[in-house]
Design an enzyme around this catalytic site. Structure first.
Site, PDB file in Angstrom:
ATOM      1  N   CYS A 298       3.656  -7.709  -4.542  1.00 21.09           N
ATOM      2  CA  CYS A 298       4.591  -7.069  -5.581  1.00 21.09           C
ATOM      3  C   CYS A 298       5.782  -7.918  -5.732  1.00 21.09           C
ATOM      4  CB  CYS A 298       4.770  -5.550  -5.113  1.00 21.09           C
ATOM      5  SG  CYS A 298       5.502  -4.541  -6.565  1.00 21.09           S
TER       6      CYS A 298
ATOM      7  N   HIS B  92      -0.685  -3.538  -4.857  1.00 19.02           N
ATOM      8  CA  HIS B  92      -0.412  -3.228  -3.223  1.00 19.02           C
ATOM      9  C   HIS B  92      -1.961  -3.112  -2.470  1.00 19.02           C
ATOM     10  CE1 HIS B  92       3.822  -2.518  -2.940  1.00 19.02           C
ATOM     11  NE2 HIS B  92       3.685  -2.304  -4.151  1.00 19.02           N
TER      12      HIS B  92
ATOM     13  N   GLU C  47      -2.618  -3.547   0.224  1.00 22.96           N
ATOM     14  CA  GLU C  47      -2.931  -2.839   1.811  1.00 22.96           C
ATOM     15  C   GLU C  47      -3.301  -1.332   1.779  1.00 22.96           C
ATOM     16  OE1 GLU C  47       1.594  -2.427   0.355  1.00 22.96           O
ATOM     17  OE2 GLU C  47       0.117  -3.860  -0.035  1.00 22.96           O
TER      18      GLU C  47
END
Length: 622
Positions: free
Chosen positions: A409, A536, A538
């Protein structure tokens, strides 16, 4: 609402997890681990997290308040515990799986404005408490595992600590709910603390006794006690707790400190926690012996990793590791897949800046030594201008020294800013987030965003990224698929007007949105591993199925990237390395080796599971 004992098809079973004495005991991990056990017994599990704060959601809160904001497929900005649920149970939750006081009151007030209460006085009891119960009952029926039909069991975690004034309406609602659904459908697990005073040296039960007394006085009777302690509970302590808390000794679980978080479900299984729950709830067609072979194998591998991989985490919230919880977990998933012991060096981004060098040169030198000693560099997402120049410097250092780099990001955006400044020779280029009047912005505000309302106005949730070429690392890491769907949370994007100029200078935007106008993945082809992603990744990383960009970073940082790229899993995004433990050693001849890695640092090392945090203090917090 229905009557007690009423049966309409399959009865939903509920497990409520509450906490006492102090916050931060690990209710979320306990709830997730109970879910793992019950799922291993053949039950379909869903989860609900109750947060009693007045915020509608977690989206506008600082990470220093409650840790990271976890983002779901549907764009829900929720508590980080929902991330634990998703990772442990491998499910996809919705925004409604996170209940807040703000959501409940907003729901009830909207109904009152429409006249749904037919002129009645709207009160906490029954209107708020009924709304809570209806919300729980509705969301519990939503399938979150990709299968048809409703789940078998819903685990509810009540945030905060018993006795908090803000949670009283929820406790009253849950007390009513437990009576209404019947005792054979409702189990209460109370997580409490059994401290040891250094002066006395014995485990003290009084805090848990008082916590249980308070819980019972509020209308909830615990069936199971999960006691947090540094060491296993002594038998006489269990007997004392059983006597004064009216809980059988077999239902008192000792949650003592373990080597890594994946050991918690195993710890619960060894103490037969699932049997205590199943005896009470009696769900049909369940196996009483959970199948945790894969889980146990993963936990054992995690405990036996020795060869390190050192990642510098350059952020502004480094004083609170929960601010980057999902990033840490994604790094851990990738490091286990690469058979490496993860070491995270916390590098406060402001300490890398010139201003810190002038004011606090020791902190500046310490931060740069950590950065230079890393095998790989990660710049996660964030908001605000504090530390942004330090992040830009980190991206530049990684690019110029061929150190593996992953920008997420904002981490992708600062990499583009650095490239515009250093390669395109536009020295004052910046993001309009930090310089609204910049004449040559490389990152700009997205036209559909709102500058007046912060909550829920970003580009949120699952969005598609289409690969523009097959000749790039990201395409291969993702398994040679045409597109990927990842979760987003941002207001700014790479300036579309600068793309052509950036690409001519050597930057490659290998992934774009479906319109082809929004940049999603950037790579530097001439670099061993220099990747930035606008999304993102993750949030979708799972144990055993590490996120592709994180896997690439760890593989590149440990000298395994070429092996990985030659053997990608082309069927899906699940990438598994079939490599021996510590099978690839790092040498100075390795193209991904960081020549600075042997420099020492004097940080305080804190062990957290299998992750070692070298904790550094930030120069300032804002």
């Amino acid at each position: 609402m229905g009557n007690r004992g009423e049966k309409k098809g399959k009865e939903m079973k509920y497990v409520l997890v509450t906490g006492g004495v102090v916050s931060g005991l690990g209710k979320g991990v306990t709830a997730s681990s109970i879910g793992v056990l019950l799922k291993a017994c053949g039950l379909r599990v869903t989860c609900i997290k109750i947060d009693p704060y007045l915020n509608t959601d977690a989206g506008t809160m600082s990470p220093f308040e409650h840790g990271e904001v976890f983002v779901l497929d549907d764009g829900g900005e929720v508590d980080l515990d929902l991330g634990n649920y998703e990772r442990f149970l491998d499910v996809k939750l919705t925004r409604d799986n996170n209940i807040t006081t703000g959501k409940i009151y907003q729901h009830v007030i909207n109904k009152e404005r429409k006249g749904d209460y037919l002129g009645k006085t709207v009160q906490v009891v029954p209107h708020i408490t009924d709304a809570i119960q209806e919300w729980i009952e509705r969301v519990a029926k939503i399938a979150v595992d990709g299968k048809n039909g409703s789940p078998d069991i819903c685990i509810i975690e009540l945030g905060g600590t018993i006795g908090d004034i803000e949670s009283r309406p929820f406790i009253e609602a849950l007390s009513q709910f437990s009576y209404r659904v019947g005792e054979s459908n409702f189990c209460v697990v109370h997580v409490s603390l059994v401290p040891v005073l250094n002066v006395v040296g014995e485990q003290k039960t009084k805090p848990t006794q008082h916590s249980v007394q308070r819980l019972r006085a509020l209308g909830l009777i615990p069936h199971i006690l999960a006691c947090r302690s540094t060491k296993p509970l002594e038998e006489n302590v269990k007997e004392k707790l059983s006597k004064f808390c009216h809980v059988p000794t077999g239902n008192i679980i000792s949650l003592f400190d373990v080597s890594n978080i994946w050991q918690i479900p195993i710890l619960l299984e060894e103490q037969r926690a699932h049997e205590a729950i199943l005896r009470l709830l009696r769900p049909p067609g369940v196996a009483w012996e959970p199948r945790l072979d894969e889980w146990k194998n993963r936990a054992e591998i995690c405990d036996n990793l020795h060869e390190p991989v050192r990642i510098a985490m350059v952020g502004k919230y480094t004083d609170l590791s929960d601010s980057y919880l999902s990033v840490l977990k994604a790094l851990l998933h990738a490091s286990v897949a690469c058979q490496r012991k993860l070491i995270v060096d916390w590098v406060p981004a402001p300490d890398l800046e010139q201003s810190t060098k002038n004011e606090q040169p020791d902190l500046h030198e310490k931060a740069w030594n950590l950065l230079k000693g890393a095998d790989g560099i990660l710049v996660p997402g964030g908001f605000g201008d504090r530390g942004v120049e330090g992040k830009i410097s980190a991206a530049k250092f990684a690019r110029e020294n061929e150190i593996p780099y992953l920008g997420i990001c904002l981490g992708m955006q600062v990499a583009v800013v650095d490239f515009a400044r250093s390669v395109l020779q536009i020295p004052h280029s910046n993001s309009t987030e930090f310089d609204a009047d910049n004449r040559n912005p490389s990152v700009v505000f997205m036209p559909e965003g709102s500058k007046t309302h912060k909550g829920g106005t970003m580009r949120l949730g699952l969005r598609r990224t289409v690969f523009q070429t097959t000749d790039c690392k990201s395409f291969k890491l993702y398994g040679n698929v045409a597109y990927v769907d990842e979760r987003h949370r941002h207001r700014y994007e790479v300036n579309p007007d600068m793309i052509e100029e950036l690409e001519k200078a050597g930057l490659a935007f290998v992934g774009k949105d479906e319109t082809g106008k929004r940049m999603e993945i950037v790579e530097l082809p001439s670099h061993p591993y220099f990747v930035g992603v606008q999304f993102h990744p993750e949030f979708k990383s799972r144990p055993g199925r590490p996120s592709a960009p994180f896997l690439g970073l760890i593989a590149a940082s440990s000298g395994q990237l070429e092996t990985l790229l030659q053997n990608p899993n082309s069927k899906n995004q699940s990438i598994t390395l079939n490599l021996p433990i510590n099978g690839v050693s790092i040498s100075k001849q390795n193209p991904y080796y960081n020549s600075y890695m042997n420099k020492n640092n004097n940080g305080n090392i804190l062990s957290s599971g299998n992750i070692i945090h070298v904790k550094e203090k930030a120069a300032g917090v804002a």
